[in-house]
Design a protein around this motif. Sequence first.
Motif, PDB file in Angstrom:
ATOM      1  N   ILE A  76       1.039  -1.151   0.040  1.00 53.19           N
ATOM      2  CA  ILE A  76       0.010   0.022  -0.058  1.00 53.19           C
ATOM      3  C   ILE A  76       0.766   1.325   0.058  1.00 53.19           C
ATOM      4  O   ILE A  76       0.563   1.930  -0.696  1.00 53.19           O
ATOM      5  N   THR A  77       1.925   1.238   0.706  1.00 53.62           N
ATOM      6  CA  THR A  77       2.649   2.375   0.859  1.00 53.62           C
ATOM      7  C   THR A  77       3.543   2.610  -0.273  1.00 53.62           C
ATOM      8  O   THR A  77       3.792   3.598  -0.927  1.00 53.62           O
ATOM      9  N   LEU A  78       3.976   1.405  -1.065  1.00 55.08           N
ATOM     10  CA  LEU A  78       4.716   1.686  -2.339  1.00 55.08           C
ATOM     11  C   LEU A  78       3.927   2.037  -3.559  1.00 55.08           C
ATOM     12  O   LEU A  78       4.112   2.959  -4.172  1.00 55.08           O
ATOM     13  N   ALA A  79       2.569   1.633  -3.442  1.00 58.43           N
ATOM     14  CA  ALA A  79       1.737   2.311  -4.433  1.00 58.43           C
ATOM     15  C   ALA A  79       1.421   3.783  -4.456  1.00 58.43           C
ATOM     16  O   ALA A  79       1.270   4.527  -5.076  1.00 58.43           O
ATOM     17  N   ARG A  80       1.200   4.271  -2.977  1.00 57.13           N
ATOM     18  CA  ARG A  80       1.022   5.607  -2.620  1.00 57.13           C
ATOM     19  C   ARG A  80       2.224   6.320  -2.965  1.00 57.13           C
ATOM     20  O   ARG A  80       2.205   7.394  -3.613  1.00 57.13           O
ATOM     21  N   VAL A  81       3.596   5.958  -2.714  1.00 59.28           N
ATOM     22  CA  VAL A  81       4.609   6.712  -3.008  1.00 59.28           C
ATOM     23  C   VAL A  81       4.774   6.779  -4.710  1.00 59.28           C
ATOM     24  O   VAL A  81       5.342   7.935  -4.949  1.00 59.28           O
ATOM     25  N   LEU A  82       4.710   5.742  -5.273  1.00 56.15           N
ATOM     26  CA  LEU A  82       5.078   5.772  -6.423  1.00 56.15           C
ATOM     27  C   LEU A  82       3.875   6.730  -7.341  1.00 56.15           C
ATOM     28  O   LEU A  82       4.213   7.572  -8.136  1.00 56.15           O
ATOM     29  N   ASP A  83       2.785   6.654  -6.840  1.00 49.20           N
ATOM     30  CA  ASP A  83       1.805   7.532  -7.488  1.00 49.20           C
ATOM     31  C   ASP A  83       2.056   8.904  -7.121  1.00 49.20           C
ATOM     32  O   ASP A  83       1.628   9.962  -7.771  1.00 49.20           O
ATOM     33  N   ALA A  84       2.768   9.412  -5.973  1.00 51.94           N
ATOM     34  CA  ALA A  84       3.012  10.817  -5.741  1.00 51.94           C
ATOM     35  C   ALA A  84       4.055  11.212  -6.601  1.00 51.94           C
ATOM     36  O   ALA A  84       4.040  12.311  -6.881  1.00 51.94           O
ATOM     37  N   ARG A  85       4.807  10.178  -7.035  1.00 52.28           N
ATOM     38  CA  ARG A  85       5.950  10.710  -8.200  1.00 52.28           C
ATOM     39  C   ARG A  85       5.183  11.252  -9.290  1.00 52.28           C
ATOM     40  O   ARG A  85       5.508  12.221  -9.898  1.00 52.28           O
ATOM     41  N   ASP A  86       4.136  10.812  -9.901  1.00 52.63           N
ATOM     42  CA  ASP A  86       3.474  11.038 -11.114  1.00 52.63           C
ATOM     43  C   ASP A  86       2.409  12.198 -10.834  1.00 52.63           C
ATOM     44  O   ASP A  86       1.693  12.482 -11.717  1.00 52.63           O
ATOM     45  N   ARG A  87       2.166  12.359  -9.597  1.00 48.39           N
ATOM     46  CA  ARG A  87       0.932  13.282  -9.507  1.00 48.39           C
ATOM     47  C   ARG A  87       1.190  14.603  -9.812  1.00 48.39           C
ATOM     48  O   ARG A  87       2.341  15.434  -9.546  1.00 48.39           O
ATOM     49  N   LEU A  88       0.427  15.306 -10.835  1.00 49.55           N
ATOM     50  CA  LEU A  88       0.324  16.753 -11.351  1.00 49.55           C
ATOM     51  C   LEU A  88      -0.077  17.821 -10.098  1.00 49.55           C
ATOM     52  O   LEU A  88      -1.296  17.318  -9.574  1.00 49.55           O
ATOM     53  N   ASP A  89       0.578  18.707  -9.782  1.00 46.46           N
ATOM     54  CA  ASP A  89      -0.037  19.519  -8.555  1.00 46.46           C
ATOM     55  C   ASP A  89      -1.394  20.368  -9.050  1.00 46.46           C
ATOM     56  O   ASP A  89      -2.289  20.415  -8.230  1.00 46.46           O
ATOM     57  N   ASP A  90      -1.442  20.668 -10.380  1.00 47.25           N
ATOM     58  CA  ASP A  90      -2.831  21.189 -10.660  1.00 47.25           C
ATOM     59  C   ASP A  90      -3.997  20.054 -11.149  1.00 47.25           C
ATOM     60  O   ASP A  90      -4.942  20.422 -11.615  1.00 47.25           O
ATOM     61  N   SER A  91      -3.568  18.773 -11.033  1.00 47.13           N
ATOM     62  CA  SER A  91      -4.674  17.752 -11.202  1.00 47.13           C
ATOM     63  C   SER A  91      -6.136  18.071 -10.612  1.00 47.13           C
ATOM     64  O   SER A  91      -5.854  18.127  -9.496  1.00 47.13           O
ATOM     65  N   PRO A  92      -7.128  18.065 -11.109  1.00 49.58           N
ATOM     66  CA  PRO A  92      -8.373  18.307 -10.397  1.00 49.58           C
ATOM     67  C   PRO A  92      -8.971  17.145  -9.809  1.00 49.58           C
ATOM     68  O   PRO A  92      -9.798  17.293  -8.964  1.00 49.58           O
ATOM     69  N   ALA A  93      -8.435  15.827 -10.140  1.00 48.09           N
ATOM     70  CA  ALA A  93      -9.147  14.689  -9.536  1.00 48.09           C
ATOM     71  C   ALA A  93      -8.117  14.337  -8.346  1.00 48.09           C
ATOM     72  O   ALA A  93      -6.971  14.123  -8.582  1.00 48.09           O
ATOM     73  N   PRO A  94      -8.621  13.958  -7.395  1.00 46.10           N
ATOM     74  CA  PRO A  94      -7.952  13.777  -6.094  1.00 46.10           C
ATOM     75  C   PRO A  94      -7.428  12.212  -6.462  1.00 46.10           C
ATOM     76  O   PRO A  94      -8.006  11.434  -6.864  1.00 46.10           O
ATOM     77  N   ASN A  95      -6.453  11.905  -6.009  1.00 46.41           N
ATOM     78  CA  ASN A  95      -5.533  10.830  -5.901  1.00 46.41           C
ATOM     79  C   ASN A  95      -5.925  10.110  -4.593  1.00 46.41           C
ATOM     80  O   ASN A  95      -5.143  10.337  -3.815  1.00 46.41           O
ATOM     81  N   PRO A  96      -6.699   8.649  -4.880  1.00 45.74           N
ATOM     82  CA  PRO A  96      -7.087   7.842  -3.555  1.00 45.74           C
ATOM     83  C   PRO A  96      -5.537   7.683  -2.783  1.00 45.74           C
ATOM     84  O   PRO A  96      -5.814   7.292  -1.628  1.00 45.74           O
ATOM     85  N   TRP A  97      -4.649   7.164  -3.554  1.00 46.53           N
ATOM     86  CA  TRP A  97      -3.448   6.679  -2.803  1.00 46.53           C
ATOM     87  C   TRP A  97      -2.606   7.719  -2.239  1.00 46.53           C
ATOM     88  O   TRP A  97      -1.801   7.491  -1.460  1.00 46.53           O
TER      89      TRP A  97
END
Length: 268
Positions: free
Chosen positions: A236-257
């Motif tokens: 779970i932590t690995l999924a959340r951390v790797l998704d954090a790398r890809d997240r765009l700060d201006d993304s309108p959709a919240p990332n559940p991870w």
Amino acid sequence: MALDATAVSLLVLGLLIVLAALADRLAGGALSAVPGAVRDTSIVGVLVALAGVPFALVATDEALAAADSPVLGWVVEYRTPGLTTAAEVVSLVGGTVGTGGLAVLSAVVLFGRGHRRTALIWVLGVVAGSVTIRLVKLAVERPRPPEYLRLAPETTASLPSGHALMSALGLGLTAAAVIALTVGTPRAALVRAVVVVLAVLGALLIGASRVYLGVHWTTDVVAGWLLGAALATTCITLARVLDARDRLDDSPAPNPWLRDPVTDSPKD
């Protein structure tokens, strides 16, 4: 083959440092930025270290016997036909194939909803759990309870309980998938509470059924729960951390991870 407690502790510490550094590098320094990620990495270390205690004590077994024998004796004394049937059903349904398969099924759903990397992590987590069960059993080679006390046939070594490990891992990953997929829905908080309670109760019942049937010592089950929870937390932590790398700060959709699984709070 007994494992020295000091060696286990040093191995766990070194492994965690390597994994934390690797995760932070893969995430572009995002480990500390993801809510609860550093805490969860520490939790994994504690869980694995605690699970290593029974392994370190197998050599002499006096301490384990002092903890396990009274529990098994009490269980045998209070066995009834009804409880035996219930334990057999729970043990059958909650086997490694059943709970591991449930996690794989949740991975399929995640894949279909666009969480492809997370789905892969889930599958790899189940594979890692299966390999861990087999390797540790071969390494430790702890005998199961006396055969005349067993209500089910088993031929492999006793420590750890594969049912307990895979139930904590499989049900934990399934619960995490359900929570992530329902973030933002009207009853997300209720769903979160229900799936967490069901996952915990399910894992407890499955592990307890193995002790009741006399095929595992209590410490086998506890070690399995701890290892399974550690693997689930790692995935779970690995999924959340790797998704954090890809997240765009201006993304309108919240990332559940990117939500802290304990406080359910998003990253600022």
